[in-house]
Structures are given as C-alpha cells and as structure tokens.
Design an enzyme around this catalytic site. Structure first.
Site, PDB file in Angstrom:
ATOM      1  N   HIS A   1       0.820  -1.207   0.000  1.00 58.79           N
ATOM      2  CA  HIS A   1       0.000   0.000   0.000  1.00 58.79           C
ATOM      3  C   HIS A   1       0.854   1.257   0.000  1.00 58.79           C
ATOM      4  CE1 HIS A   1      -2.510  -2.989   2.450  1.00 58.79           C
ATOM      5  NE2 HIS A   1      -2.446  -3.299   1.200  1.00 58.79           N
TER       6      HIS A   1
ATOM      7  N   ARG B   1     -12.652   0.721 -11.511  1.00 55.92           N
ATOM      8  CA  ARG B   1     -12.570  -0.725 -11.296  1.00 55.92           C
ATOM      9  C   ARG B   1     -13.142  -1.003  -9.906  1.00 55.92           C
ATOM     10  NH1 ARG B   1      -6.916  -3.731 -10.837  1.00 55.92           N
ATOM     11  NH2 ARG B   1      -6.790  -2.675  -8.839  1.00 55.92           N
TER      12      ARG B   1
ATOM     13  N   GLU C   1      -7.221 -10.793 -16.757  1.00 55.61           N
ATOM     14  CA  GLU C   1      -6.016 -10.917 -15.938  1.00 55.61           C
ATOM     15  C   GLU C   1      -5.598 -12.366 -15.743  1.00 55.61           C
ATOM     16  OE1 GLU C   1      -5.659  -7.646 -12.905  1.00 55.61           O
ATOM     17  OE2 GLU C   1      -7.773  -8.137 -12.651  1.00 55.61           O
TER      18      GLU C   1
ATOM     19  N   ASP D   1      -1.142  -8.995 -13.491  1.00 56.95           N
ATOM     20  CA  ASP D   1      -1.625 -10.304 -13.082  1.00 56.95           C
ATOM     21  C   ASP D   1      -1.542 -11.311 -14.227  1.00 56.95           C
ATOM     22  OD1 ASP D   1      -2.340 -10.373 -10.330  1.00 56.95           O
ATOM     23  OD2 ASP D   1      -3.879  -8.887 -10.765  1.00 56.95           O
TER      24      ASP D   1
ATOM     25  N   ARG E   1       4.310 -11.976  -8.918  1.00 58.99           N
ATOM     26  CA  ARG E   1       4.744 -10.618  -9.269  1.00 58.99           C
ATOM     27  C   ARG E   1       5.426  -9.902  -8.114  1.00 58.99           C
ATOM     28  NH1 ARG E   1      -1.146  -7.598  -9.894  1.00 58.99           N
ATOM     29  NH2 ARG E   1      -0.177  -5.696  -9.174  1.00 58.99           N
TER      30      ARG E   1
ATOM     31  N   CYS F   1      -3.740  -2.020 -19.094  1.00 58.70           N
ATOM     32  CA  CYS F   1      -3.515  -1.097 -17.970  1.00 58.70           C
ATOM     33  C   CYS F   1      -2.500  -1.603 -16.948  1.00 58.70           C
ATOM     34  CB  CYS F   1      -4.833  -0.754 -17.284  1.00 58.70           C
ATOM     35  SG  CYS F   1      -5.650  -2.168 -16.549  1.00 58.70           S
TER      36      CYS F   1
END
Ligand code: PEP
Ligand code: MG
Length: 745
Positions: A363, A506, A605, A629, A639, A676
């Site tokens: 975050h 999203r 994804e 993803d 990832r 994206c």
C-alpha cells in the site's frame, strides 16, 4: 576460577559507567575498560576490536596483548575467530582456540598463544560495532554465566559507543559517520537528494548501567504494564471497528504478555543493566535471530517483539516520535515500513522514501506512486545506520540509496537529476500533441489513478482520461469500511475533476497482497490465486452492492464506466453485471436520477479469459488487459517475488502471442481493448503492445511523456513486421531486437 556473581557484574558495570563519566579521550577510556574487564573476569587478556570500515575490524584496545599491536592489527570479516563472531553475531567460546576452524595466529599481538577464547559481538539493535574478547592461559571453556556477563558488558560498550564515548581513538567507531550504499529494489522511479527524516527515530539510552536493580525492575514492571494496556486498547478498538480484527493483534497481545520475555529482561537488570538497556539487549538478540531465520511465522513474531521493544523504550525514556525537532526542508523518509495512511499524512512534503521492507504492490508503494515520490524498498538495515539529518540520495530507478555520500557521488547524482528534469521539460512540450506514430497510427494514452491526489496529474500529463481507477485504495487507507455517502462524494469529485474525460472505475480488488486492515485475515496458502477481487465481491455481496450504488449515484447525469477485476470465468462477469443492473433498478426505484449510460467491462487478468467463448467478448462493452496479473499467471511467477519475477520478460514470443490473440479476438468481436498493467508505461513494452494492435494504453502519469515521445518517433507497422519476422524465425527473446529497433540500447 570462581563463578561470577551478580554483584561482581554490577561492580564492573559501575566501573564502566564511571569511566564514561570521567574526563578523558576515547582511547584512554577504551584502555581503562579492557583493564577493568580483564581484572573483573580474572583473565589474562581482554581486547576490543571495532569496525574501521564495513568489512574490517581493528584492534582498538587491549589488556594482555602487545600494546604496539593496537591500531595495527586488522582482520577482515572472514578472518580468524574474531571475524567469525562479527560475521555471525554469535559468541564463540572455546578451550582450544588454535583447533577452531578459521583460527589465525597474529604474531604481532604477542608470542604467546592463549588456548581459551571467548568472543562476543558488540552490537546495538542489530547494528554490529565490533567484538569484545577475553582470553586466558588456562585451557577451559567459560561458563554460561560468564558468557552472559560478557554480553551484558558488550551491550554497555555499544551504548557508550553510540553516545560517542570513544571518539578520537584513531579508529572509526561509529558506523554513523561512514558513507554507505544500500542496494534495494525500485518501488517508484525517480531520483531525489535530501536529508534523512526517520519515521521512528532511534531511542538514545543515556544510562545503560543501573545502580539499583530493585528500582530498575520496578521501572520495567510499570512500563510493561503501560505497554500491555496500550496493546489491549489497540485490540479492543480494532474489535469495535469491524467485529473481528483479532488474528494478528491477538498474537501481538500474547507477546506483550510473555513471561519469558519479562524474565530475561529482569535477569539483565540483575546483572547491572538499566531497564532500558535490558529492553534493548533483548531487542538486539531478537534482531540477530530475525536476520538468520527463514521461518515466516517466527519472523512475524520477532517483528512483533521488535515493535513492542520500541514501544517499551519510548515509554521508559519518554522519547517520542521526532517531537520538537524540525523536519528538514528536503526530507527523505526512512522507515522499516509505513502504512498508506501515515504516508499520505506526510504527503508531498517528502522528497523520497526509503523502506527496509515493503513490496512492489504494497500500500505504501501505491501511495508513493500516487504522490509521485521516488521510493526504494528492501534497503536492508537502513533504519539502524541512518540518523536524522544525514545527507542521502535516493535513486528509485536502480534501487540504490547513498547515505552520507562522498562529494563525487553526490555530484554525479545531481547531474542525473538535472538530466531528468530536462527530459521532463521536453515531455511537457508534447502534452497537447497526440501519440501519433510515424506510420500514422494514433494510440490513446490514459492514466492509472486511485486517490484524489492523483487527479491533478490528469491535466499535467496530458492523459486522455483515467483508464484504471483502483477503488480499493480508498478502502485501504481507512481504518474502517467507508460509508456509501463518503464513496459517492469521492467518486463525484473524481469525475468532476476529470471534467469531460472518461474515468473507468474498477470495483474493489482486495485480497491477495491488498488486505484491508479491518477485514478478517484469512489464511490462504496462495493468496494471489485465492479469495480476491470479483470472487470476494460475488460472495460478500453487501460491499460490492454498496460500492455500485455509490458509483451510480455519483454518475448522475453522465456516463458511468465500471470494470470488474480478475474475471477468470465469463459467468463471473455475467453475474457481476447482473448485480450492477439490479442496483441501477434499485436506485431508480428510490428516486435517484440515473447515469446517462453505463458501460461495463472486464479485466482480462487470467489466461483462461483469453479463451472464453465469443459470446463473452460480445457481451463486454470493453476489455482491459491487467498485464501485471496476466503475466504472473501466464509464467506462474509471483509478481511480488523479485527472485522469480525478473526471470520472465514481457517481450518474449509466447507472451506476445497471447496478447496478439486477445487483440484479434477483440477486433473480431468489435470490443474496445486497452492495456492497464505496468508494462503500458514502459517505453519498449508500450511500443510493442501498440505494434501488436493495442490502441489504448493506461499507465502511471509520469510514464505518459516518455511513452508518447517514443511512439511519435516510431513506425509501428515496421516494428510489427520485425516482430513477426523474428517470431517466425523462432526467436523467443525479442527484447534485444526491439530495443535496437527503437534506439533504446
Ligand atoms: C494488473 O494486474 O495489471 C492491474 C492493472 O491490476 P493490479 O495491478 O491492481 O492488480
Ligand atoms: Mg490485477
């Protein structure tokens, strides 16, 4: 030799303290300390070795070895028993030193070989300062009490070094003066020069030795009681917020109540340490263990202990967080880790951020990106080495951090910043021009966002809209679920700020690495492939429904774009879309004016969705490839895991084949397609995606300039022809040819 008693140990520590208090230079103090230790422990030799650079130890004082060897004898970390103690951070106790692996005889220190050897590290909260050694003629192992006693003495020496007691002895005694380089990983690109601002400054212990054990014990007991109360309050308030939230905090509470932790600190006090020095001694032990263990559960618990120790030290010393010290004008925040809300509080006042922990998708990293602040993660141990106000250079492109840099390094770094500033200026000149390639193809460049703080970039970067608004950030930075009215107000502000440009929202993508602090943490063996994103939304329908209602209300009188994340099966999309439509009806029935239109898309994804039936493609109003993803699942490479992530390249034939297949399927069914993931903002990747047929790329605002500049000087048709030829010839790794074609090598 008699067993050492508590009072002997205390007597020695008092003598050390008197040495510290007495006038005299650093060398005189060190000499007197070795004399006192040898005398108290009745050994023939006592020596102090300190680091003169990060790989070399220097004999700085001795009782019993030849005086001439002081400041002459030096050892590398891989040399001798002393080097081994420093390297491992663990004591060596032997009755037959010459027989130990790695033993090195140093003739300059004296003709005699002493069979018994006891060496303990001099360290302060995991920071290694040197080695304290006692040796004797009699071949014997030292008792546990003696080892323990010597560790306590070493602890006091470390504190004395921290206070500058030995400065001026000829050797570099504090690691806090040397230039250091940290090799971390990129969290957010960009470079910055500034001065260290520690998020949690080091607590300075001015009284490592305690005179009265009863009094010190009482101080410790009182501080521990206060600590437990704060931890209990934390657990209780977490419960109030969400009805759950135990999990992690419960384990934390258990630790705060640990009897053995308290007992160990009381034993340290009995040997003569003050309460705060006892806390720090156990913290140092925990840090040393933390560095050597790979067990994730144990690591978490040791982190708990570390955190609790810091809190306890603050209670005991009354030293708070940076109170009273002004923040430098060019602060670079240095922290072990930091929460997104705390980072947001600092906001754009920071020039850069350096973390010991963190991960690419954490975050804090997401917030740093929103604020466009260069950030380096995994800078191991920097919080131990940095002091408030130290000069520091942060290179977010390479992950390098220079602490207290030499002037030549700083000068080269300034040149780099100046070049980047120049480049930014030239990108600003392109802001209002289209991303039109030499072959005439135009690519729409949009930006990714997630916070209000991102929105000003929409204007500055020249983005044609927000191609991905990550709504989970609003959930992550709060300590409770946001209310529908709060969300609706925020979405409205976002759309207002975007003016007539589209914003693609999203829906909540939580789970995996994005764990809400107030949601019950579920233990999944593989969270990235677990209960996340749309899977949570379709099962815990309340939150997704509330979010959809907020979006519908906010979009009154305009077009609403909604995108569902992580769709792996077309039925998930149909179900989510049906939920959106039901909310539309509900809102209308409640009298809310509807949006002028709704466009519903899916994020592609997982490889499975590329093979969905044609009807699915026809049912979508648009599709966006979530490359981060998609790539991790295509290559089965986490990832977040640096080690495996870097093995696989976007510009490899198999992955590009998959992208091309998706482009073709969307073209055949007339579905608008965008990309994206992070690759959209990397120039070589962006040009390749455009060459394969992608006409919309959504990226970080800072990437729009460089990507646009490259696209405008590229013939995408020629690049496509080159890629086709190479693939037909069986080339798997296309990066070298693509980079050469684009003039990026
Ligand atoms: C992606 O996976 O590429 C994506 C854009 O979503 P996130 O990075 O938020 O998972
Ligand atoms: Mg994703």
């Amino acid at each position: 030799m008699p067993e050492r008693t508590e009072s002997e140990s205390r007597k020695l520590l008092r003598r050390l303290r008197d040495t510290l208090a007495a006038p005299g230079d650093g060398q005189a103090r060190l000499d007197s300390i070795t004399h006192h230790i040898a005398d108290s422990m009745r050994t023939q030799v006592c020596s102090i070795y300190l680091f003169c650079d990060p790989d070399t130890l220097e004999l700085c004082a001795t009782e019993g070895l030849r005086r001439q060897a002081v400041h002459q004898t030096r050892l590398r970390l891989n040399e001798g028993l002393v080097g081994r103690v420093a390297r491992t951070g663990r004591p060596i106790n032997t009755a037959n030193a010459p027989a130990e692996p790695g033993f090195r005889y140093m003739p300059e220190t004296g003709e005699e070989v002493f069979p018994s050897f006891l060496g303990v590290p001099i360290q302060r909260v995991g920071e290694k300062l040197g080695v304290l050694v006692v040796q004797s003629r009699e071949a014997r192992e030292y008792s546990d009490d003696e080892i323990y006693g010597l560790e306590v003495v070493a602890m006091v020496l470390a504190e004395m070094a921290e206070l500058g007691a030995f400065l001026g002895n000829g050797a570099q005694l504090s690691a806090h003066r040397l230039p250091l380089v940290f090799r971390g990983s990129t969290g957010q690109e960009g470079s910055a020069e500034g001065h260290v601002w520690l998020h949690e400054p080091r607590v300075v212990i001015t009284n490592p030795v305690g005179d009265d054990p009863e009094k010190e014990r009482a101080r410790l007991t009182e501080a521990v009681a206060m600590l437990r109360q704060t931890v209990d309050d934390m657990v209780d308030s977490a419960d109030l917020v969400s009805g759950d939230g135990e999990g992690v905090l419960e384990a934390y509470r258990m630790f705060a109540r640990s009897r053995s932790w308290l007992r160990r600190m009381e034993e340290d006090i009995d040997l003569g340490l003050s309460a705060e020095a006892a806390v720090e001694k156990e913290q140092s032990h925990a840090r040393a263990k933390l560095e050597s263990t790979g067990d994730p559960y144990l690591r978490d618990r040791l982190h708990d202990l570390d955190d609790l120790s810091n809190r306890l030290l603050r209670i005991l010393t009354g030293q708070g967080r940076n109170t009273g010290i002004p923040m430098p004008a060019d602060p670079i925040l240095v922290a072990r880790n930091i929460g997104p809300a705390e980072l947001l509080e600092y906001g754009r006042s920071l020039r850069g951020v350096v973390l010991e922990e963190g991960s690419v998708g954490s975050h804090a990293v997401i917030v740093a990106r929103a604020l466009a602040i260069p950030l380096v993660i995994h800078a191991a141990r920097i919080t131990s080495d940095a002091l408030n106000g130290d000069p520091i250079l942060v290179d977010g492109d390479t992950g390098l951090v220079h602490l207290r840099p030499e002037e030549t390094v700083a000068a080269a770094f300034r040149d780099k910043i100046a070049m980047q500033t120049e480049a930014q200026k030239s990108y600003a000149g392109l802001r209002d021009l289209p991303a039109q390639a030499l072959c005439g193809t135009t690519v729409k460049l949009m930006m990714n966002a997630g916070l209000m703080a991102d929105l000003p970039s929409l204007e500055g970067s020249g983005a044609e809209g927000v191609g991905l608004f990550r709504t989970e950030l609003q959930f992550l930075i709060r300590s409770r679920v946001p209310r529908r009215s709060e969300l609706a107000a925020l979405y409205l502000r976002v759309m207002d700020n975007a003016r007539s440009k589209p914003v693609i929202f999203r829906t909540l993508d939580i789970g995996s690495d994005k764990v809400l602090p107030y949601m019950k943490r579920i233990d999944e063996p593989n969270p990235a492939m677990g209960w996340r994103a749309i899977r949570v939304g379709l099962e815990k329908r309340g939150v997704l429904q509330m979010q959809l209602q907020a979006l519908i209300r906010a979009a009154e009188g305009r077009e609403l774009h909604v995108m569902f994340p992580f769709v792996a099966d077309c039925d998930e999309f149909y179900e989510a879309r049906a939920m959106l439509m039901a909310q539309m009806e509900r809102e209308a029935a409640m009298g809310h004016a509807p949006p002028t239109g709704v466009r519903v898309g899916a994020m592609l994804e997982t490889p499975s969705l590329a093979f969905a039936p044609e009807a699915f493609f026809r049912a979508c109003d648009f599709i966006s490839i979530g490359g981060n993803d998609l790539k991790q699942f295509f290559f089965a490479a986490d990832r977040e895991n640096e080690r495996v992530r870097k093995r696989y390249d976007t510009l490899s034939a198999p992955f590009l084949d998959l992208i091309e297949m998706i482009v073709n399927r969307c073209a055949a069914t007339d579905v608008p397609l965008s990309f994206c993931g992070e690759d959209a903002g990397r120039p070589a990747e962006a040009a390749t995606l455009a060459a394969l047929g992608l006409r919309v790329l959504s990226m970080r605002p800072a990437s729009i300039g460089p990507v646009k500049a490259l696209l405008r000087r590229t013939d995408l048709a020629a690049l496509k022809a080159l890629i086709d030829t190479e693939r037909a010839a069986g080339t798997v790794t296309l990066r070298p040819v693509v980079a050469r074609f684009l003039g990026l090598t």
